[in-house]
Design an enzyme around this catalytic site. Structure first.
Site, PDB file in Angstrom:
ATOM      1  N   TYR A   1       0.831  -1.202   0.000  1.00 26.47           N
ATOM      2  CA  TYR A   1       0.000   0.000   0.000  1.00 26.47           C
ATOM      3  C   TYR A   1       0.867   1.254   0.000  1.00 26.47           C
ATOM      4  O   TYR A   1       2.036   1.226   0.425  1.00 26.47           O
ATOM      5  CB  TYR A   1      -0.919   0.020   1.232  1.00 26.47           C
ATOM      6  N   PHE A  19       2.345   9.740   3.409  1.00 28.65           N
ATOM      7  CA  PHE A  19       2.676   9.590   4.830  1.00 28.65           C
ATOM      8  C   PHE A  19       3.135   8.173   5.190  1.00 28.65           C
ATOM      9  O   PHE A  19       3.676   7.942   6.261  1.00 28.65           O
ATOM     10  CB  PHE A  19       1.491   9.985   5.722  1.00 28.65           C
ATOM     11  N   ASP A  20       2.924   7.202   4.281  1.00 35.72           N
ATOM     12  CA  ASP A  20       3.357   5.829   4.588  1.00 35.72           C
ATOM     13  C   ASP A  20       3.361   5.005   3.307  1.00 35.72           C
ATOM     14  O   ASP A  20       2.572   5.266   2.386  1.00 35.72           O
ATOM     15  CB  ASP A  20       2.416   5.193   5.615  1.00 35.72           C
ATOM     16  N   ILE A  39      -7.584   0.178  10.056  1.00 35.02           N
ATOM     17  CA  ILE A  39      -8.724   1.106  10.032  1.00 35.02           C
ATOM     18  C   ILE A  39      -9.926   0.446   9.359  1.00 35.02           C
ATOM     19  O   ILE A  39      -9.785  -0.494   8.571  1.00 35.02           O
ATOM     20  CB  ILE A  39      -8.356   2.426   9.325  1.00 35.02           C
ATOM     21  N   TYR A  62      -8.674   7.619  10.795  1.00 34.63           N
ATOM     22  CA  TYR A  62      -8.158   7.909  12.138  1.00 34.63           C
ATOM     23  C   TYR A  62      -8.948   8.976  12.875  1.00 34.63           C
ATOM     24  O   TYR A  62      -8.557   9.405  13.967  1.00 34.63           O
ATOM     25  CB  TYR A  62      -6.676   8.302  12.051  1.00 34.63           C
ATOM     26  N   PHE A 110      -5.569   5.605  -0.124  1.00 30.87           N
ATOM     27  CA  PHE A 110      -4.663   4.459  -0.111  1.00 30.87           C
ATOM     28  C   PHE A 110      -4.717   3.730  -1.451  1.00 30.87           C
ATOM     29  O   PHE A 110      -5.793   3.387  -1.934  1.00 30.87           O
ATOM     30  CB  PHE A 110      -5.058   3.462   0.982  1.00 30.87           C
TER      31      PHE A 110
END
Length: 424
Positions: free
Chosen positions: A54, A64-65, A84, A110, A126
């Site tokens: 992902y 961010f990731d 999540i 979140y 995502f």
């Protein structure tokens, strides 16, 4: 809500994909970038361990990731709250090899708390690629011997425990042939008496009322190397079952019992185990005697009543000794030794424990170690004729082993000498 805002949301949904939320509230939008394998009927199910790559970004495009940057797949159990909400919903819709983009509102991500680089109340994007999935492995060793996949989710939080009475429907399959198809009711400790193999019992203890699962079993957790001639199952055969837990009466949890109740339940379990053992149902005997030791694992008030403490310790010691005896019958010698060692923790001079440990070491072809165990029996009980006989058997086995070793090494040295002679 203004007309302009309503139109903006409609346009956002149209641009970013299909709404996959149960409430159709636009909380998770899915857009397929690359189709997966549509020829495969199977898809990830609740409880499966899925493997994905992902990349996560904010709506601004700021990353961010990324599991791709880390160079390793990310794995989690689907529908178990490990990720999540948007992921639990989204990945369940994917196919093998599929790449999709999920746009997730804060309430499916979140929320107001944010996380790390993610500000509070952020809508996240995502890109997810699904590589593989597998059912949950229920074995302690994680050897793939009992793999469970949920077909229909059950209700409530409770699951059967030792002492529960269950009502199930099961269908057994081996190489495409149905060998079992029935409704059956039983108590968990008596399951094998009703033709329930170990792997099925393990699965039932993880099920909720109304749940249906499929279970794939290796021979160790099913019909072992002997098979079942009556059912037409060969030795060392893999089998599968579909199980529906129609209903169950849970019974009292151990932590809910006071000390007298634990002792009473342990007495009943010990008696059931003895009955099963005498009938040759060693697997059920083991389940009942394991329950004895589990029930009597701990009590805070034992020292308050000397008579109660003595009964507790006597029952617990008997549980370990009986388990050792049963494991000798099933040729699970390491388990027999383990329970003998547990007995020693309660009584360092337990004659029965030394004798059964000796038998286990004999079963593992360790006559020299076994001889030490039987010698300890004679040290504690000099009149024990059975131990004297076992020592004689050990001496004979040791003599045989040494003769075999002498012959093996003798042949080896002769071979080396012959090779050296050819070189010279």
């Amino acid at each position: 809500m203004t007309v302009e805002k309503n139109e903006a949301e409609i346009n956002f949904v149209t641009e970013n994909g299909e709404d996959i939320t149960p409430k159709k509230d636009g909380g998770v939008l899915k857009k397929i970038i690359k189709e997966g394998d549509t020829t495969e009927s199977d898809q990830p199910r609740l409880g499966d361990e899925v493997s994905v790559h992902y990349v996560g970004t904010l709506l601004s495009g700021e990353q961010f990731d990324s599991s791709r940057d880390r160079g390793s797949l990310f794995q989690f159990k689907l529908g178990k709250g490990q990720v999540i909400k948007a992921w639990d919903l989204g990945v369940a819709t994917m196919r093998r090899g599929e790449i999709s983009v999920f746009t997730c509102k804060p309430e499916y991500a979140y929320g107001s708390r944010g996380k790390g680089k993610i500000p509070a109340n952020s809508t996240l994007v995502f890109e997810v690629e699904l590589f593989d999935w597998k059912g949950e492995d229920l074995t302690e060793e994680k050897d793939g011997g009992v793999i469970v996949r949920i077909q229909t989710e059950g209700e409530g939080e409770e699951t059967p425990i030792d002492g529960s009475t269950v009502k199930i429907h099961l269908t057994g399959d081996c190489s495409g042939k149905v060998f079992d198809d029935r409704d059956v009711s039983f108590t968990m400790e008596d399951s094998s008496e009703h033709g329930i193999v170990e792997g099925v019992s393990m699965a039932i203890k993880n099920m909720h009322k109304g749940e249906t699962v499929s279970v794939s079993l290796k021979p160790k957790y099913a019909f072992k190397d002997t098979g079942n001639q009556e059912l037409g199952i060969a030795g060392d055969a893999n089998v599968s079952y579909t199980i529906k837990l129609n209903d169950f009466e849970k019974g009292m949890e151990t932590w809910e019992m006071d000390t007298p109740q634990k002792i009473e339940a342990a007495v009943h379990a010990k008696e059931r185990g003895t009955t099963k053992f005498k009938a040759g149902a060693y697997s059920d005997a083991i389940k009942n005697w394991t329950r004895v030791t589990s029930l009597l694992d701990y009590a805070s008030d034992l020292d308050d009543d000397a008579e109660q403490k003595e009964k507790w310790n006597s029952l617990k010691l008997a549980g370990f000794l009986n388990l050792a005896m049963a494991y000798l019958k099933t040729a699970e010698y390491l388990q027999a030794i383990k329970n003998c060692d547990k007995a020693f923790e309660m009584d360092a001079d337990c004659v029965k424990a030394y004798y059964r440990k000796g038998e286990a070491n004999m079963g593992m072809s360790n006559p020299e170690i076994a001889k030490l165990d039987f010698q300890k029996v004679l040290q504690l009980d000099p009149t024990n004729k059975a131990a004297k006989n076992k020592i004689a058997v050990c001496d004979h086995k040791i003599k045989q082993q040494r003769a075999k070793e002498k012959k093996t090494y003798g042949n080896m040295f002769a071979k080396f000498a012959a090779q050296d002679a050819k070189v010279m």
